[in-house]
Scaffold this motif. Structure first.
Motif, short mmCIF file in Angstrom:
data_model
loop_
_atom_site.label_atom_id
_atom_site.label_comp_id
_atom_site.label_asym_id
_atom_site.label_seq_id
_atom_site.Cartn_x
_atom_site.Cartn_y
_atom_site.Cartn_z
N LEU A 1 -30.48 63.05 34.26
CA LEU A 1 -29.21 63.70 33.87
C LEU A 1 -29.35 65.22 33.84
CD1 LEU A 1 -27.87 61.28 31.12
CD2 LEU A 1 -26.96 61.65 33.41
N MET A 2 -30.51 65.71 33.40
CA MET A 2 -30.73 67.16 33.40
C MET A 2 -30.75 67.72 34.82
SD MET A 2 -33.47 67.75 30.28
CE MET A 2 -34.18 69.11 31.10
N ASN B 1 -27.24 67.78 36.10
CA ASN B 1 -26.53 68.87 35.45
C ASN B 1 -26.87 70.21 36.09
OD1 ASN B 1 -25.01 70.33 33.66
ND2 ASN B 1 -26.49 70.23 31.99
N ILE B 2 -28.14 70.45 36.38
CA ILE B 2 -28.56 71.71 37.02
C ILE B 2 -27.95 71.80 38.42
CG2 ILE B 2 -30.55 72.93 37.96
CD1 ILE B 2 -32.15 71.91 35.52
N MET C 1 -25.18 70.35 39.55
CA MET C 1 -23.73 70.57 39.44
C MET C 1 -23.43 72.00 39.00
SD MET C 1 -22.21 67.80 40.33
CE MET C 1 -20.67 67.48 39.56
N SER C 2 -24.24 72.54 38.13
CA SER C 2 -24.06 73.93 37.69
C SER C 2 -24.27 74.89 38.86
CB SER C 2 -25.03 74.27 36.56
OG SER C 2 -24.73 73.52 35.41
#
Length: 181
Positions: A13-14, A17-18, A20-21
């Protein structure tokens, strides 16, 4: 085993998230650059408007002579209205505009010797005619909307054309009044 699976899930998930950011940041940067370019073009267009003909920034006040043409009364064009059925009707009401006008002359201009000072008074009738030729083409609504803008610039251009010179670099319009019957 559950702790290990939970750690792997958090790690995945991290990473998502990175990623997508990063994608979001790339799209924001691209949009921001386009917005900055648009703002620059708007700024340059507004700067052109501020420095349009008749802009007083080119000549200092000490190098300016004001020649008062006086009060002028000009018959305006008849206003036209479009009816609901599409027909155009012309008003038969006579409208006038009354205003004070003064010319701003550049004392440092080469043609100032010929046109400046008391020499300007001999051109009064031609100046007034040039102004009347411009203003009489507009009706009351157009004058109310743009008398200190495009119409002012057109008056200045007509005067400069009359003298074939830019010794007159600006005009002032005061006490503008409308009337008719």
């Amino acid at each position: 085993m559950k702790k290990n699976l939970l750690s792997v899930l958090i790690l995945v998930l991290m990473i998502v998230n990175i990623a997508m950011s990063a994608v979001m940041m790339m799209s924001v940067v691209g949009t921001n650059q386009k917005t900055a370019a648009l703002m620059d073009s708007i700024e340059s267009a507004m700067n052109l408007e501020l420095n349009s003909p008749g802009s007083f920034s080119d000549v200092s006040l000490t190098d300016t002579e004001t020649y008062n043409v006086g009060q002028m009364t000009v018959l305006l064009a008849h206003s036209q209205a479009v009816e609901e059925d599409g027909t155009v009707t012309t008003s038969n009401k006579q409208m006038y505009i009354v205003f004070d006008i003064a010319l701003l002359l550049d004392k440092t201009h080469a043609d100032y010797v010929q046109y400046g000072g008391e020499n300007m008074s001999q051109y009064d009738s031609m100046i007034k005619d040039a102004i009347e030729q411009v203003v009489s083409n507009y009706d009351e609504e157009e004058c109310r909307a743009d008398f200190s803008g495009a119409i002012r610039d057109e008056i200045l251009a007509a005067i400069q054309d009359l003298f074939h010179s830019k010794v007159v670099y600006g005009i002032t319009l005061n006490n503008v009044k409308y009337g008719g019957g």
